[in-house]
Design a protein around this motif. Structure first.
Motif, mmCIF file in Angstrom:
data_model
loop_
_atom_site.group_PDB
_atom_site.id
_atom_site.type_symbol
_atom_site.label_atom_id
_atom_site.label_comp_id
_atom_site.label_asym_id
_atom_site.label_seq_id
_atom_site.Cartn_x
_atom_site.Cartn_y
_atom_site.Cartn_z
ATOM 1 N N SER A 19 3.637 9.914 1.055
ATOM 2 C CA SER A 19 2.778 10.901 0.419
ATOM 3 C C SER A 19 1.310 10.566 0.650
ATOM 4 C CB SER A 19 3.050 10.943 -1.085
ATOM 5 O OG SER A 19 2.502 9.801 -1.693
ATOM 6 N N PRO A 20 0.474 11.574 0.656
ATOM 7 C CA PRO A 20 -0.944 11.319 0.885
ATOM 8 C C PRO A 20 -1.530 10.323 -0.105
ATOM 9 C CG PRO A 20 -0.469 13.665 1.001
ATOM 10 C CD PRO A 20 0.778 12.998 0.527
ATOM 11 N N ALA A 21 -1.021 10.368 -1.328
ATOM 12 C CA ALA A 21 -1.562 9.464 -2.349
ATOM 13 C C ALA A 21 -1.280 8.006 -2.024
ATOM 14 C CB ALA A 21 -0.959 9.812 -3.712
ATOM 15 N N ASP A 22 -0.275 7.763 -1.199
ATOM 16 C CA ASP A 22 0.131 6.392 -0.909
ATOM 17 C C ASP A 22 -0.509 5.829 0.353
ATOM 18 O OD1 ASP A 22 1.723 6.485 -3.045
ATOM 19 O OD2 ASP A 22 3.591 6.813 -1.954
ATOM 20 N N GLN A 23 -1.346 6.593 0.991
ATOM 21 C CA GLN A 23 -1.770 6.188 2.323
ATOM 22 C C GLN A 23 -2.502 4.862 2.364
ATOM 23 O OE1 GLN A 23 -3.784 9.454 4.172
ATOM 24 N NE2 GLN A 23 -1.896 10.347 4.922
ATOM 25 N N ASN A 24 -3.143 4.519 1.262
ATOM 26 C CA ASN A 24 -3.865 3.259 1.259
ATOM 27 C C ASN A 24 -3.136 2.177 0.488
ATOM 28 O OD1 ASN A 24 -6.030 4.129 2.801
ATOM 29 N ND2 ASN A 24 -6.959 5.107 1.021
ATOM 30 N N VAL A 25 -1.859 2.341 0.366
ATOM 31 C CA VAL A 25 -1.099 1.386 -0.429
ATOM 32 C C VAL A 25 -0.065 0.709 0.446
ATOM 33 C CG1 VAL A 25 0.372 1.079 -2.427
ATOM 34 C CG2 VAL A 25 -1.419 2.808 -2.452
ATOM 35 N N LEU A 26 0.008 -0.599 0.277
ATOM 36 C CA LEU A 26 0.968 -1.363 1.052
ATOM 37 C C LEU A 26 2.383 -0.908 0.721
ATOM 38 C CD1 LEU A 26 0.603 -3.841 2.941
ATOM 39 C CD2 LEU A 26 1.179 -5.240 0.965
ATOM 40 N N THR A 27 3.129 -0.573 1.720
ATOM 41 C CA THR A 27 4.514 -0.195 1.457
ATOM 42 C C THR A 27 5.337 -1.444 1.200
ATOM 43 O OG1 THR A 27 4.954 -0.276 3.810
ATOM 44 C CG2 THR A 27 4.479 1.871 2.873
ATOM 45 N N VAL A 28 6.352 -1.276 0.407
ATOM 46 C CA VAL A 28 7.209 -2.422 0.117
ATOM 47 C C VAL A 28 8.383 -2.418 1.091
ATOM 48 C CG1 VAL A 28 6.579 -2.829 -2.254
ATOM 49 C CG2 VAL A 28 8.234 -1.064 -1.732
ATOM 50 N N ARG A 29 8.071 -2.491 2.333
ATOM 51 C CA ARG A 29 9.098 -2.564 3.369
ATOM 52 C C ARG A 29 8.675 -3.585 4.414
ATOM 53 N NH1 ARG A 29 11.710 -1.299 0.224
ATOM 54 N NH2 ARG A 29 12.729 0.649 -0.279
ATOM 55 N N GLY A 30 9.630 -4.347 4.890
ATOM 56 C CA GLY A 30 9.332 -5.320 5.926
ATOM 57 C C GLY A 30 8.817 -6.626 5.352
ATOM 58 N N THR A 31 8.181 -7.392 6.206
ATOM 59 C CA THR A 31 7.645 -8.689 5.808
ATOM 60 C C THR A 31 6.128 -8.619 5.842
ATOM 61 O OG1 THR A 31 9.552 -9.927 6.602
ATOM 62 C CG2 THR A 31 7.475 -11.109 6.475
ATOM 63 N N LYS A 32 5.526 -9.036 4.762
ATOM 64 C CA LYS A 32 4.060 -9.000 4.684
ATOM 65 C C LYS A 32 3.547 -10.365 4.244
ATOM 66 C CE LYS A 32 4.050 -4.179 4.435
ATOM 67 N NZ LYS A 32 5.450 -3.943 4.521
ATOM 68 N N GLN A 33 2.504 -10.772 4.878
ATOM 69 C CA GLN A 33 1.878 -12.040 4.549
ATOM 70 C C GLN A 33 0.452 -11.756 4.117
ATOM 71 O OE1 GLN A 33 3.116 -15.174 4.443
ATOM 72 N NE2 GLN A 33 1.122 -15.640 3.553
ATOM 73 N N ILE A 34 0.153 -12.058 2.870
ATOM 74 C CA ILE A 34 -1.191 -11.807 2.344
ATOM 75 C C ILE A 34 -1.892 -13.150 2.159
ATOM 76 C CG2 ILE A 34 -2.545 -10.793 0.475
ATOM 77 C CD1 ILE A 34 -0.152 -8.962 -0.104
ATOM 78 N N HIS A 35 -3.039 -13.265 2.785
ATOM 79 C CA HIS A 35 -3.830 -14.498 2.714
ATOM 80 C C HIS A 35 -5.128 -14.176 1.978
ATOM 81 C CE1 HIS A 35 -5.034 -18.389 5.059
ATOM 82 N NE2 HIS A 35 -5.758 -18.276 3.961
ATOM 83 N N CYS A 36 -5.288 -14.734 0.807
ATOM 84 C CA CYS A 36 -6.488 -14.485 -0.007
ATOM 85 C C CYS A 36 -7.392 -15.717 0.033
ATOM 86 C CB CYS A 36 -6.117 -14.222 -1.460
ATOM 87 S SG CYS A 36 -5.024 -12.827 -1.714
ATOM 88 N N ARG A 37 -8.678 -15.471 0.103
ATOM 89 C CA ARG A 37 -9.653 -16.571 0.048
ATOM 90 C C ARG A 37 -10.644 -16.327 -1.073
ATOM 91 N NH1 ARG A 37 -11.614 -18.744 5.791
ATOM 92 N NH2 ARG A 37 -13.589 -18.604 4.722
ATOM 93 N N TRP A 38 -10.955 -17.399 -1.776
ATOM 94 C CA TRP A 38 -11.987 -17.334 -2.803
ATOM 95 C C TRP A 38 -13.215 -18.093 -2.307
ATOM 96 C CZ3 TRP A 38 -6.953 -16.800 -3.895
ATOM 97 C CH2 TRP A 38 -6.574 -15.900 -4.881
ATOM 98 N N SER A 39 -14.362 -17.766 -2.887
ATOM 99 C CA SER A 39 -15.613 -18.354 -2.379
ATOM 100 C C SER A 39 -15.686 -19.854 -2.630
ATOM 101 C CB SER A 39 -16.816 -17.663 -3.016
ATOM 102 O OG SER A 39 -16.750 -17.797 -4.424
ATOM 103 N N ASN A 40 -14.936 -20.365 -3.578
ATOM 104 C CA ASN A 40 -14.985 -21.801 -3.856
ATOM 105 C C ASN A 40 -14.074 -22.606 -2.939
ATOM 106 O OD1 ASN A 40 -12.477 -21.150 -4.820
ATOM 107 N ND2 ASN A 40 -12.757 -22.057 -6.839
ATOM 108 N N GLY A 41 -13.501 -21.953 -1.948
ATOM 109 C CA GLY A 41 -12.630 -22.656 -1.001
ATOM 110 C C GLY A 41 -11.156 -22.516 -1.315
ATOM 111 N N ALA A 42 -10.840 -22.008 -2.496
ATOM 112 C CA ALA A 42 -9.432 -21.845 -2.857
ATOM 113 C C ALA A 42 -8.812 -20.715 -2.040
ATOM 114 C CB ALA A 42 -9.305 -21.550 -4.347
ATOM 115 N N SER A 43 -7.484 -20.766 -1.935
ATOM 116 C CA SER A 43 -6.790 -19.730 -1.185
ATOM 117 C C SER A 43 -5.404 -19.491 -1.772
ATOM 118 C CB SER A 43 -6.684 -20.116 0.290
ATOM 119 O OG SER A 43 -5.942 -21.312 0.448
ATOM 120 N N ALA A 44 -4.813 -18.384 -1.373
ATOM 121 C CA ALA A 44 -3.442 -18.074 -1.770
ATOM 122 C C ALA A 44 -2.708 -17.492 -0.577
ATOM 123 C CB ALA A 44 -3.428 -17.095 -2.941
ATOM 124 N N LEU A 45 -1.468 -17.916 -0.401
ATOM 125 C CA LEU A 45 -0.599 -17.371 0.633
ATOM 126 C C LEU A 45 0.559 -16.684 -0.076
ATOM 127 C CD1 LEU A 45 -0.420 -20.469 3.035
ATOM 128 C CD2 LEU A 45 -1.711 -18.364 3.414
#
Lengths: 368, 332
Positions: free
Chosen positions: B186-212
């Motif tokens: 749907s058009p409303a979902d176009q900017n939303v990550l679908t819950v299908r497949g394998t996704k790897q999200i790598h987050c970085r914080w300014s203090n050097g911390a991170s999340a995988l």
């Protein structure tokens, strides 16, 4: 390259860091430690460590590497020097037609590593970069991947934490006190085995230990890494902070054939794990997945007055060193590749180099 | 005593909660309730404009249940609404997000994430708050399920936990979408990550911390897997289904069985909700607070701002996956 039927004669080159490589090779009946050698211009503390090792094994110590190769009919060079000298010593061995087993990292400077790979390519010498790919749990995973139980590998994630301290915690240096000198710290830490990468050039945990998780990935997937995105920080230790080298890193990897990978590497402090550190592999395939505890099999050992630093869970049935030596011997005898050769090591080096660039830039970096 | 309705919930869960919740009477009908908890609402057909009415049960309102669509509706009568607990599944339909985020505690609605109330995560949060781990440096999370069981709710719940433990939104995100299927229906979902497949999200914080954060829906049909590691500057926590499984021998290959935290988590969440309702009632009637004081971290409760951050993270991850670039956190 010399093909020989007798035990392979080994020169132990600059055994100043950890001596586990030399001991691992010595544990195999096809190898014989014959001589310890180093360059004459090395500092006195290096000569002392070399001499100490030579005395323990009852073999001579020669302060001239090329002379040792010539005079002692050396077949194999075991390199466990300061990291910044790894390539230099291995190149000398390659030029002498001597097989090489080398401690990690493969090198610290890209030009050195390229030169090493080039020199080896001109010869028939075998090269083994020391690794942990023969740990029982890793081999278990490799068998599952090889027999198709998991299908095609889609993603692989490795946690590789060493729960060791490295001097005072980050932030503990008082104002006005000088920064901790890298080499001086490493030399002092050698007493209790808590030294990391002894040498003049400070190197971080990703550079020093990244070979292990990336070695697992290479074993299990056989694929190259195309692009990386990394975060690095000095989170734990003052010596890392003072010398500008990371002690914690997370890396996202995009590999050939669309495989996703991640590694988390850190020297996270002795208080963060009861048994030396969590090392785990998470593997996702098209038909199944696997979670692997690299420390298995192990035994829990707990008792009154147990030393605080003693591991509560002890690994058993680990023949990694012996099997690496056997792999190396087989490669020499049969003229085959080792489980982690110079090209593998070079690729891993480039991945780590790209990861460090990525961490600094805050952007993904292609592995070239 | 607070009367609590759990419409649509598993009767076994209700029975399990009856003996665990203090100061609470579980009732069958929302019309008999002082408070309502929608802990597993599945109302895919709900219309945004009716959201407030739908989510507000009235003591004396008209109730009906559309069994075919699974839609629950009620006439909204301001002033008569009962306190309502809504779990992350309410956010499963992205077209409701903006409407949901406009609602707040002032509307009598609490958006709570049961995952935060799991005893394991409560323990980790307590240790974190007590500075046992020092500063968080790296959070690693794996969530693997079969495609059929993978839901947006699962991912939202996990991303909420990541931000909760790391102290807020990251500065930048890179998401690798292995399925390369970021487009949605749907058009409303176009900017939303679908819950299908394998996704790897790598987050970085300014203090050097991170999340995988590793989301995968490619497991064979059956049980899923969860693990989370939090590495701090002076300590670490390891939470892993791998170590929380029991061995079961029934012939052939050994089976394993997971020790489950679901009921304690639900109990913790519902008790906090009931206690807050009771406190409000007592304050309005001038009586002293005598809530159950179940051991739940005060920082556990979500607010709409935290959900805004979670949804933003999901959207930025989708943007990153589609573009293959690092996306900076936007403050709007």
């Amino acid at each position: 390259m010399r093909q020989v039927d007798r035990p392979l004669r080994c020169a132990v080159l600059s055994v100043i860091k950890h001596d586990y490589v030399a001991r691992g090779i010595a544990s195999h009946p096809e190898f014989q430690l014959t001589v310890v050698a180093d360059d004459a211009d090395q500092p006195q503390w290096a000569h002392e460590r070399n001499q100490q090792f030579a005395d323990e094994f009852g073999i001579p110590y020669v302060r001239d590497v090329e002379q040792a190769f010539r005079d002692w009919q050396v077949d194999v060079a075991i390199v466990s020097s300061a990291a910044e000298r790894h390539c230099e010593l291995s190149i000398k061995a390659a030029r002498a037609g001597v097989h090489i087993v080398q401690d990690k990292p493969i090198g610290t400077r890209p030009e050195d590593v390229r030169q090493l790979v080039h020199e080896i390519s001109k010869t028939d010498v075998r090269f083994l970069l020391w690794n942990r790919n023969f740990f029982p749990a890793v081999q278990h995973a490799a068998r599952k991947v090889a027999d198709g139980s998991l299908g095609d590998i889609r993603a692989i994630h490795v946690d590789f934490y060493f729960a060791k301290d490295a001097g005072p915690p980050r932030g503990s240096r008082k104002p006005g006190y000088p920064p901790i000198d890298w080499l001086a710290y490493q030399l002092g830490a050698h007493v209790d085995g808590s030294d990391g990468a002894v040498g003049h050039d400070p190197i971080g945990e990703l550079t020093n230990e990244g070979i292990y998780p990336l070695g697992y990935m290479r074993l299990l997937t056989g694929r190259d890494v195309r692009r990386v995105y990394a975060s690095t920080t000095t989170h734990f230790h003052q010596v890392n902070d003072d010398n500008g080298v990371e002690d914690l890193a997370s890396v996202t990897l995009e590999m050939q054939d669309g495989i996703i990978g991640t590694i988390a590497v850190g020297r996270i402090g002795a208080s963060s794990h009861p048994s030396g550190g969590e090392i785990k592999l998470h593997i996702v395939g098209s038909r199944g997945a696997m979670v692997v505890n690299e420390a298995s099999p192990d035994v829990g050992i707990y008792y009154r007055n147990q030393p605080p630093k003693e591991a509560r869970r002890r690994r058993v049935a680990n023949e990694n060193d012996l099997l690496l030596a056997d792999d190396f011997a087989r490669a020499i005898r049969r003229n085959t590749s080792t489980i982690l050769n110079e090209r593998d090591g070079h690729h891993i080096f480039r991945v780590i180099e790209a990861a460090l660039q990525s961490a600094a830039a805050g952007q993904p970096v292609d592995v070239v | 005593m607070i009367s609590l309705a759990l419409p649509g919930s598993d009767p076994e869960l209700c029975r399990a909660l009856e003996c665990r919740l203090h100061n609470t009477l579980i009732v069958e009908s929302p019309s008999d309730a002082d408070a309502v908890a929608l802990i597993a609402p599945q109302f895919p057909e709900v219309q945004v404009q009716n959201l407030r009415g739908m989510y507000h049960y009235q003591r004396d309102g008209q109730h009906q249940r559309d069994g075919q669509k699974g839609t629950l509706t009620a006439e909204s009568q301001p002033g008569l609404a009962v306190p309502l607990l809504v779990t992350p599944s309410a956010f499963a339909d992205t077209s409701h997000w903006s409407q949901l985020l406009r609602l707040s505690a002032d509307d009598g609605i609490q958006f709570l994430n049961p995952r935060r109330y799991a005893p394991s995560l409560q323990l980790i949060r307590r240790q974190l708050d007590a500075q046992c781990f020092g500063e968080p440096g790296l959070l690693r999370l794996h969530r693997w399920q079969s495609e059929r069981l993978t839901t947006t709710t699962e991912w939202l719940s996990d991303l909420d936990v990541v931000l909760w433990l790391m102290g807020g939104p990251p500065d930048s995100i890179l998401c690798i979408d292995q399925s390369n299927r970021t487009a949605t229906n749907s058009p409303a979902d176009q900017n939303v990550l679908t819950v299908r497949g394998t996704k790897q999200i790598h987050c970085r914080w300014s203090n050097g911390a991170s999340a995988l954060v590793d989301f995968c829906d490619q497991l064979p049909e059956g049980e899923g897997y969860f693990s989370m590691t939090l590495i701090g500057s002076s300590g670490a926590a390891y939470l892993d289904d791998h170590s929380n499984r029991q061995l079961v021998f029934t012939g052939g290959n050994v089976q394993t069985s997971l020790d489950d935290e679901h009921i304690p988590a639900m109990t913790n969440m519902l008790q906090q909700f009931v206690d807050s309702v009771a406190t409000t009632c007592r304050e309005s009637s001038g009586h002293a607070d005598t809530g159950s004081r179940r051991s739940v971290e005060p920082t556990t409760q979500n607010d709409t701002e935290t959900w805004h951050d979670v949804l933003t993270l999901l959207q930025l991850a989708a943007e990153s996956a589609a573009s293959g670039t690092v996306i900076s956190w936007r403050t709007e």
